[in-house]
Motif scaffolding. Sequence first.
Motif, short mmCIF file in Angstrom:
data_model
loop_
_atom_site.label_atom_id
_atom_site.label_comp_id
_atom_site.label_asym_id
_atom_site.label_seq_id
_atom_site.Cartn_x
_atom_site.Cartn_y
_atom_site.Cartn_z
N LEU A 172 27.60 -3.85 -98.54
CA LEU A 172 27.65 -5.13 -99.23
C LEU A 172 26.24 -5.68 -99.41
O LEU A 172 25.45 -5.68 -98.46
CB LEU A 172 28.48 -6.14 -98.43
N THR A 173 25.91 -6.12 -100.62
CA THR A 173 24.62 -6.72 -100.92
C THR A 173 24.86 -8.11 -101.48
O THR A 173 25.60 -8.28 -102.45
CB THR A 173 23.82 -5.89 -101.93
N THR A 200 29.21 -1.47 -102.88
CA THR A 200 28.99 -0.08 -103.31
C THR A 200 30.08 0.81 -102.70
O THR A 200 30.41 0.66 -101.53
CB THR A 200 27.62 0.41 -102.84
N ALA A 201 30.60 1.71 -103.53
CA ALA A 201 31.59 2.69 -103.05
C ALA A 201 32.71 2.00 -102.28
O ALA A 201 32.91 2.25 -101.08
CB ALA A 201 30.91 3.75 -102.20
N GLY A 224 35.90 4.06 -104.20
CA GLY A 224 34.67 4.73 -104.61
C GLY A 224 33.91 4.02 -105.72
O GLY A 224 32.72 4.31 -105.94
N GLU A 225 34.57 3.10 -106.40
CA GLU A 225 33.89 2.36 -107.48
C GLU A 225 32.99 1.27 -106.89
O GLU A 225 33.16 0.83 -105.75
CB GLU A 225 34.92 1.73 -108.42
N ASN A 226 32.05 0.84 -107.72
CA ASN A 226 31.19 -0.30 -107.35
C ASN A 226 31.71 -1.55 -108.04
O ASN A 226 32.37 -1.48 -109.08
CB ASN A 226 29.74 -0.04 -107.80
N LEU A 227 31.39 -2.70 -107.46
CA LEU A 227 31.84 -3.95 -108.08
C LEU A 227 30.87 -5.08 -107.72
O LEU A 227 30.15 -5.00 -106.73
CB LEU A 227 33.24 -4.32 -107.58
#
Lengths: 114, 113
Positions: free
Chosen positions: A61-62, A77-78, A16-19
């Motif tokens: 994914l970006t 994200t998430a 659930g975290e972003n990185l």
Amino acid sequence: TQLLEQSPQFLSIQEGENLTVYCNSSSVFSSLQWYRQEPGEGPVLLVTVVTGGEVKKLKRLTFQFGDARKDSSLHITAAQPGDTGLYLCAGGMNSGGSNYKLTFGKGTLLTVNP
Amino acid sequence: GAGVSQSPSNKVTEKGKDVELRCDPISGHTALYWYRQSLGQGLEFLIYFQGNSAPDKSGLPSDRFSAERTGGSVSTLTIQRTQQEDSAVYLCASSGPRGKQAFFGQGTRLTVV
């Protein structure tokens, strides 16, 4: 001399975290690729970016290519446990004539815990 | 073949013996790369071929390591007098003239006992 520096080298987060992982160089590349490797497999291409400032999205994914085409970032994200793996960036440059060499970073090992 | 093929997939050898690892790239791919990967680690560059020549062999860790490529196709990585620290997965990749994408083999897992 390492042409492409990836950071962080290791990353462990909760579901659930972003990185964001980074790929930096002092060299200019004509393209930048991101690969993902799962345990026991070879790396597989995720995306290629070729234009400075380009942003590509692949579901959560970006990917972004820096304006000067020297660096790139991957933002997730998430995060989900299925995102666990080794993420590699690779810069491409002409190595003479029509030849083209890819230089890989050492990778970021991501672990997403449920 | 359809993809990059490496053989053997697994190799267990005794310390001091020589080993040969083989890579069959995708047909027509001019660039070929060898990497080494230790457990849970990233890629360590070994050598890069363009055709049959190796313009960058800066990653070979010692003179016990050598590689060749014949006919612009098959490549062999040879490790002489293997040591325990040579234990790793050895990955091969190839890409076409435009280098748009590298395709990796499944790797050879080398264990030196």
